[in-house]
Design a protein around this motif. Sequence first.
Motif, PDB file in Angstrom:
ATOM      1  N   ASP A  32       6.265 -72.578  58.506  1.00 26.18           N
ATOM      2  CA  ASP A  32       6.259 -70.839  58.310  1.00 26.18           C
ATOM      3  C   ASP A  32       7.028 -70.254  57.056  1.00 26.18           C
ATOM      4  O   ASP A  32       7.719 -69.612  57.564  1.00 26.18           O
ATOM      5  N   GLY A  33       6.621 -70.658  56.002  1.00 18.58           N
ATOM      6  CA  GLY A  33       7.245 -70.141  54.664  1.00 18.58           C
ATOM      7  C   GLY A  33       8.716 -70.863  54.263  1.00 18.58           C
ATOM      8  O   GLY A  33       9.363 -70.166  53.328  1.00 18.58           O
ATOM      9  N   LEU A  88      12.771 -64.272  49.590  1.00 14.30           N
ATOM     10  CA  LEU A  88      12.886 -63.813  50.959  1.00 14.30           C
ATOM     11  C   LEU A  88      13.532 -62.385  51.241  1.00 14.30           C
ATOM     12  O   LEU A  88      12.768 -61.718  52.383  1.00 14.30           O
ATOM     13  N   TRP A  89      14.375 -62.185  50.732  1.00 13.52           N
ATOM     14  CA  TRP A  89      15.005 -60.784  50.725  1.00 13.52           C
ATOM     15  C   TRP A  89      14.149 -59.663  50.350  1.00 13.52           C
ATOM     16  O   TRP A  89      13.952 -58.678  50.799  1.00 13.52           O
ATOM     17  N   ASN A  91      10.912 -59.886  49.952  1.00 12.96           N
ATOM     18  CA  ASN A  91       9.781 -59.898  50.908  1.00 12.96           C
ATOM     19  C   ASN A  91      10.192 -59.300  52.356  1.00 12.96           C
ATOM     20  O   ASN A  91       9.111 -59.051  53.057  1.00 12.96           O
ATOM     21  N   GLY A  92      11.365 -58.988  52.545  1.00 14.96           N
ATOM     22  CA  GLY A  92      11.609 -58.325  53.892  1.00 14.96           C
ATOM     23  C   GLY A  92      11.713 -59.379  54.956  1.00 14.96           C
ATOM     24  O   GLY A  92      11.952 -59.030  56.220  1.00 14.96           O
ATOM     25  N   ASN A  93      11.926 -60.623  54.570  1.00 12.71           N
ATOM     26  CA  ASN A  93      11.852 -61.761  55.738  1.00 12.71           C
ATOM     27  C   ASN A  93      13.237 -62.197  55.755  1.00 12.71           C
ATOM     28  O   ASN A  93      13.823 -63.228  55.368  1.00 12.71           O
ATOM     29  N   TYR A  94      13.971 -60.984  56.658  1.00 18.58           N
ATOM     30  CA  TYR A  94      15.507 -61.135  56.552  1.00 18.58           C
ATOM     31  C   TYR A  94      15.810 -62.247  57.580  1.00 18.58           C
ATOM     32  O   TYR A  94      16.839 -63.010  57.446  1.00 18.58           O
ATOM     33  N   MET A  96      14.430 -65.418  58.007  1.00 22.61           N
ATOM     34  CA  MET A  96      14.177 -66.588  57.493  1.00 22.61           C
ATOM     35  C   MET A  96      15.516 -66.700  56.496  1.00 22.61           C
ATOM     36  O   MET A  96      15.908 -67.644  56.216  1.00 22.61           O
ATOM     37  N   LEU A  97      15.683 -65.477  55.800  1.00 25.65           N
ATOM     38  CA  LEU A  97      16.751 -65.524  54.633  1.00 25.65           C
ATOM     39  C   LEU A  97      18.228 -66.123  55.339  1.00 25.65           C
ATOM     40  O   LEU A  97      18.618 -66.965  54.666  1.00 25.65           O
ATOM     41  N   TYR A 100      17.809 -69.611  56.294  1.00 19.56           N
ATOM     42  CA  TYR A 100      17.740 -70.678  55.301  1.00 19.56           C
ATOM     43  C   TYR A 100      19.120 -70.646  54.683  1.00 19.56           C
ATOM     44  O   TYR A 100      19.858 -71.649  54.256  1.00 19.56           O
TER      45      TYR A 100
END
Length: 121
Positions: A32-33, A88-89, A91-94, A96-97, A100
């Motif tokens: 998932d990314g 990630l930041w 893209n707003g994928n906080y 996952m950020l 990770y």
Amino acid sequence: MRNLIYIFLGGGLGSVARFMISNYSQKLWNIDGFPMGTFVVNMTGCFLIGILSAYFLKVDNSLRYLLITGVCGGYTTFSTFSAENYSLWQNGNYGMLILYALSSLILGLIMVFLGFQMLKS
């Protein structure tokens, strides 16, 4: 001058290993990314540098330039790690950020500790 040649050769070997292991790991574990390829390289690199650092505290020779500065320096990918976190930041994928970044830092420290402990005694 010899130490610079060791670093140069080790850096090339480490970079090729990073490329191969990162690509293979990312294909093997596409989650998932999550940047699994870089994560695997960073964790194994932290473990390897722990082992090598412990060894070269006991045995001081020029191979440390080849293996630690060269191979480990070419192999580990924390500059890529930072760029991926930034992406990630952006893209707003906080979630996952945070997952990770924290898992890389915490497990990296643990892996260096474990690698060091294996050869410290």
